[in-house]
Write a protein that holds these residues in place. Structure first.
Motif, PDB file in Angstrom:
ATOM      1  N   MET A   1     -15.923  -4.292   3.890  1.00 48.49           N
ATOM      2  CA  MET A   1     -16.079  -3.289   2.849  1.00 48.49           C
ATOM      3  C   MET A   1     -14.954  -2.261   2.838  1.00 48.49           C
ATOM      4  N   SER A   2     -14.150  -2.208   3.906  1.00 49.06           N
ATOM      5  CA  SER A   2     -13.042  -1.246   3.969  1.00 49.06           C
ATOM      6  C   SER A   2     -11.726  -1.823   3.474  1.00 49.06           C
ATOM      7  N   LEU A   3     -11.715  -3.103   3.157  1.00 49.67           N
ATOM      8  CA  LEU A   3     -10.468  -3.743   2.744  1.00 49.67           C
ATOM      9  C   LEU A   3      -9.957  -3.192   1.417  1.00 49.67           C
ATOM     10  N   ASN A   4      -8.645  -3.129   1.304  1.00 53.56           N
ATOM     11  CA  ASN A   4      -8.006  -2.822   0.028  1.00 53.56           C
ATOM     12  C   ASN A   4      -8.066  -4.085  -0.824  1.00 53.56           C
ATOM     13  N   ARG A   5      -8.891  -4.056  -1.877  1.00 57.35           N
ATOM     14  CA  ARG A   5      -9.133  -5.267  -2.665  1.00 57.35           C
ATOM     15  C   ARG A   5      -7.862  -5.757  -3.360  1.00 57.35           C
ATOM     16  N   TYR A   6      -6.991  -4.847  -3.720  1.00 57.01           N
ATOM     17  CA  TYR A   6      -5.780  -5.242  -4.458  1.00 57.01           C
ATOM     18  C   TYR A   6      -4.742  -5.856  -3.517  1.00 57.01           C
ATOM     19  N   LYS A   7      -4.671  -5.301  -2.312  1.00 56.42           N
ATOM     20  CA  LYS A   7      -3.808  -5.909  -1.294  1.00 56.42           C
ATOM     21  C   LYS A   7      -4.352  -7.279  -0.904  1.00 56.42           C
ATOM     22  N   LEU A   8      -5.686  -7.380  -0.788  1.00 61.68           N
ATOM     23  CA  LEU A   8      -6.326  -8.651  -0.454  1.00 61.68           C
ATOM     24  C   LEU A   8      -6.024  -9.698  -1.520  1.00 61.68           C
ATOM     25  N   ARG A   9      -6.128  -9.312  -2.793  1.00 58.79           N
ATOM     26  CA  ARG A   9      -5.861 -10.250  -3.887  1.00 58.79           C
ATOM     27  C   ARG A   9      -4.404 -10.698  -3.883  1.00 58.79           C
ATOM     28  N   HIS A  10      -3.513  -9.754  -3.581  1.00 60.54           N
ATOM     29  CA  HIS A  10      -2.093 -10.098  -3.516  1.00 60.54           C
ATOM     30  C   HIS A  10      -1.827 -11.123  -2.416  1.00 60.54           C
ATOM     31  N   LEU A  11      -2.401 -10.887  -1.229  1.00 61.14           N
ATOM     32  CA  LEU A  11      -2.200 -11.812  -0.116  1.00 61.14           C
ATOM     33  C   LEU A  11      -2.823 -13.179  -0.419  1.00 61.14           C
ATOM     34  N   ALA A  12      -3.976 -13.164  -1.071  1.00 57.84           N
ATOM     35  CA  ALA A  12      -4.619 -14.439  -1.429  1.00 57.84           C
ATOM     36  C   ALA A  12      -3.757 -15.219  -2.408  1.00 57.84           C
TER      37      ALA A  12
ATOM     38  N   THR B   1      -4.077   7.908  -9.582  1.00 57.94           N
ATOM     39  CA  THR B   1      -4.304   8.366  -8.213  1.00 57.94           C
ATOM     40  C   THR B   1      -3.656   7.419  -7.212  1.00 57.94           C
ATOM     41  N   ILE B   2      -3.767   6.112  -7.458  1.00 57.95           N
ATOM     42  CA  ILE B   2      -3.159   5.128  -6.559  1.00 57.95           C
ATOM     43  C   ILE B   2      -1.649   5.287  -6.526  1.00 57.95           C
ATOM     44  N   VAL B   3      -1.050   5.474  -7.706  1.00 62.53           N
ATOM     45  CA  VAL B   3       0.402   5.647  -7.769  1.00 62.53           C
ATOM     46  C   VAL B   3       0.821   6.931  -7.056  1.00 62.53           C
ATOM     47  N   ASP B   4       0.046   8.017  -7.255  1.00 65.64           N
ATOM     48  CA  ASP B   4       0.364   9.293  -6.621  1.00 65.64           C
ATOM     49  C   ASP B   4       0.315   9.198  -5.101  1.00 65.64           C
ATOM     50  N   GLU B   5      -0.635   8.383  -4.603  1.00 60.89           N
ATOM     51  CA  GLU B   5      -0.822   8.290  -3.156  1.00 60.89           C
ATOM     52  C   GLU B   5       0.020   7.189  -2.521  1.00 60.89           C
ATOM     53  N   ALA B   6       0.880   6.553  -3.313  1.00 60.66           N
ATOM     54  CA  ALA B   6       1.714   5.479  -2.767  1.00 60.66           C
ATOM     55  C   ALA B   6       2.731   6.007  -1.770  1.00 60.66           C
ATOM     56  N   GLY B   7       3.098   7.276  -1.920  1.00 65.86           N
ATOM     57  CA  GLY B   7       4.047   7.880  -0.980  1.00 65.86           C
ATOM     58  C   GLY B   7       5.373   7.155  -0.952  1.00 65.86           C
ATOM     59  N   GLY B   8       5.846   6.884   0.268  1.00 67.19           N
ATOM     60  CA  GLY B   8       7.138   6.232   0.443  1.00 67.19           C
ATOM     61  C   GLY B   8       7.151   4.763   0.076  1.00 67.19           C
ATOM     62  N   LEU B   9       5.967   4.184  -0.206  1.00 68.22           N
ATOM     63  CA  LEU B   9       5.924   2.771  -0.585  1.00 68.22           C
ATOM     64  C   LEU B   9       6.592   2.531  -1.938  1.00 68.22           C
ATOM     65  N   ILE B  10       6.563   3.538  -2.800  1.00 73.02           N
ATOM     66  CA  ILE B  10       7.207   3.449  -4.107  1.00 73.02           C
ATOM     67  C   ILE B  10       8.147   4.639  -4.246  1.00 73.02           C
ATOM     68  N   PRO B  11       9.422   4.432  -4.560  1.00 72.35           N
ATOM     69  CA  PRO B  11      10.353   5.561  -4.735  1.00 72.35           C
ATOM     70  C   PRO B  11       9.813   6.555  -5.747  1.00 72.35           C
ATOM     71  N   ARG B  12      10.090   7.846  -5.516  1.00 71.85           N
ATOM     72  CA  ARG B  12       9.576   8.903  -6.378  1.00 71.85           C
ATOM     73  C   ARG B  12       9.948   8.682  -7.829  1.00 71.85           C
ATOM     74  N   ARG B  13      11.177   8.215  -8.057  1.00 70.71           N
ATOM     75  CA  ARG B  13      11.629   7.979  -9.418  1.00 70.71           C
ATOM     76  C   ARG B  13      10.772   6.914 -10.107  1.00 70.71           C
ATOM     77  N   HIS B  14      10.435   5.866  -9.363  1.00 66.22           N
ATOM     78  CA  HIS B  14       9.605   4.804  -9.920  1.00 66.22           C
ATOM     79  C   HIS B  14       8.168   5.286 -10.146  1.00 66.22           C
ATOM     80  N   GLN B  15       7.683   6.134  -9.245  1.00 66.39           N
ATOM     81  CA  GLN B  15       6.347   6.699  -9.441  1.00 66.39           C
ATOM     82  C   GLN B  15       6.291   7.504 -10.736  1.00 66.39           C
TER      83      GLN B  15
END
Length: 425
Positions: A31-42, A176-190
């Protein structure tokens, strides 16, 4: 049970507590899994992710399986602990076994495995899914029976299980997801992604070049005046009209006008009108995301915005919408915010009254109201409900403003005092 030694019972109890911890950790990890990351890996072919995604396709069955196993194990562990307590302490052993087992279950079979599963949900879920897949097949009849009763009870409450596993995101959640991406997505791209999400909340009126600033030529002017305006035009296209801007007759490409100039025999008002393109009209309340698609579908790059009476309100280009996403280009029909805002030595700002409120909010991190007028001039006039004299001071949304220049019934220049700049910084 009387034939089983106390040592064997202790060993069986420890094994049951471990199994209980496995079920508890598996539930939390799944229940704690990130569903979108899980779907990507699948989608990338990760075996563990595929197994987990298959189990999570019906979370009611997964939870039913885990709880059936966990409750069976805990009940059996409670019975064994009671037997051990009675063997060691007699009737008092029942109370001792209950207290001791409760503490052990909480620490080692609940809190600890669930905490670890929360920290490492992928590791726990991918490994536990191997066993859970097997148990699901073995215990499926029991799981189906229990879930049938549970789902029937939920239906009586007006809930449908099929609607409880929606993983769709609305634009606010995606923001909210984009805002919390932090360093995973460059600020310009966010910023670009957030701007795309904002397109549906912004209309063409918010970005349009106002009616008074549209580059246009009255086709009924004398020929020398028309020629002079064409030669000195700083724009790629010019609106042609008769006497009033509301009587538009075409959109002329300046490059085409230059070609006609080279062919002197063809350079006339009639040929200018024939060379002009048909005008593309846009309703004033059209959202930017809708208009972007319409530009693409109709293969247009520029349009005139009209109100409900068909009167021209302004002009917008494809570049204006793209700039809203990626930032300003080097060329623009309208003046840039940098040209409309001037910093002063004392820390104040001189801002032209025509400056767009949304642009000021974005660039200066302000919170001026955007649900009314779209320019600073309009906002101040709305607050005052009158056309003011220059040097009048007014506070708007926490900003102390001094009106520096008023002409043609418009506020041309406003000074923002530095004290309010510090408070909003």
């Amino acid at each position: 049970m009387d034939d089983i030694s106390t040592g064997a019972l202790f060993s069986l109890l420890i094994l049951l507590l471990i199994i209980s911890g496995y079920f508890s950790g598996s539930e939390t990890g799944m229940m704690s899994l990130n569903r979108y990351k899980l779907r990507h890996l699948a989608n990338q072919g990760h075996r563990g992710a595929k197994r987990v995604e298959k189990l999570l396709a019906r979370p009611d069955r997964l939870i039913g399986l885990i709880l059936i196993g966990n409750n069976l194990v805990n009940i059996l562990a409670s019975a064994i602990a009671t037997i051990i307590g009675m063997r060691l302490y007699g009737d008092l052993g029942v109370a001792i076994a209950t207290g001791a087992l409760t503490l052990v279950v909480l620490v080692f079979s609940e809190v600890t495995p669930k905490t670890l599963a929360t920290i490492y949900p992928e590791r726990v879920s991918y490994l536990s899914s191997i066993v859970l897949n097997v148990l699901m097949k073995v215990l499926y009849p029991l799981v189906w029976f229990v879930n049938g009763i549970t789902n029937g009870f939920l239906l009586l409450l007006g809930l449908k299980v099929d609607n409880m596993n929606s993983s769709k995101l609305n634009s606010a959640e995606l923001r909210t997801i984009v805002d919390e991406a932090g360093g995973l997505i460059p600020r310009r791209h966010q910023d670009m992604l957030l701007s795309i999400l904002d397109l549906e909340n912004v209309t063409v009126e918010d970005l349009m070049v106002p009616r008074s600033d549209i580059a246009a030529i009255n086709i009924n002017d004398d020929w020398k005046s028309i020629t002079r305006q064409l030669i000195h035009s700083a724009h790629g296209r010019i609106v042609l009209y008769r006497d009033t801007i509301d009587e538009v007759v075409g959109m002329l490409r300046v490059r085409e006008a230059y070609r006609l100039m080279m062919e002197k025999n063809d350079f006339s008002k009639a040929n200018l009108l024939r060379a002009a393109d048909e005008v593309y009209f846009i309703p004033e309340a059209t959202p930017l995301n809708t208009q972007l698609l319409k530009f693409q579908r109709n293969k247009e790059r520029i349009g005139l915005i009209v109100d409900e009476y068909g009167d021209i309100q302004g002009l917008i280009t494809l570049e204006d919408i793209l700039e809203e996403i990626v930032g300003e280009f080097t060329t623009s029909i309208a003046p840039t915010l940098a040209e409309e805002v001037t910093s002063q030595a004392d820390g104040s700002l001189l801002i032209e009254g025509s400056a767009n409120i949304r642009d000021l909010n974005k660039s200066l991190n302000w919170s001026l109201p955007t649900d009314g007028p779209r320019t600073l001039n309009g906002l101040i006039l709305e607050q005052l409900e009158d056309i003011p004299d220059s040097q009048l001071s007014i506070e708007v949304a926490g900003h102390q403003m001094v009106i520096m220049d008023v002409s043609d019934n418009m506020i041309k220049l406003v000074k923002i005092l530095p004290t309010t700049l510090k408070q909003t910084g």
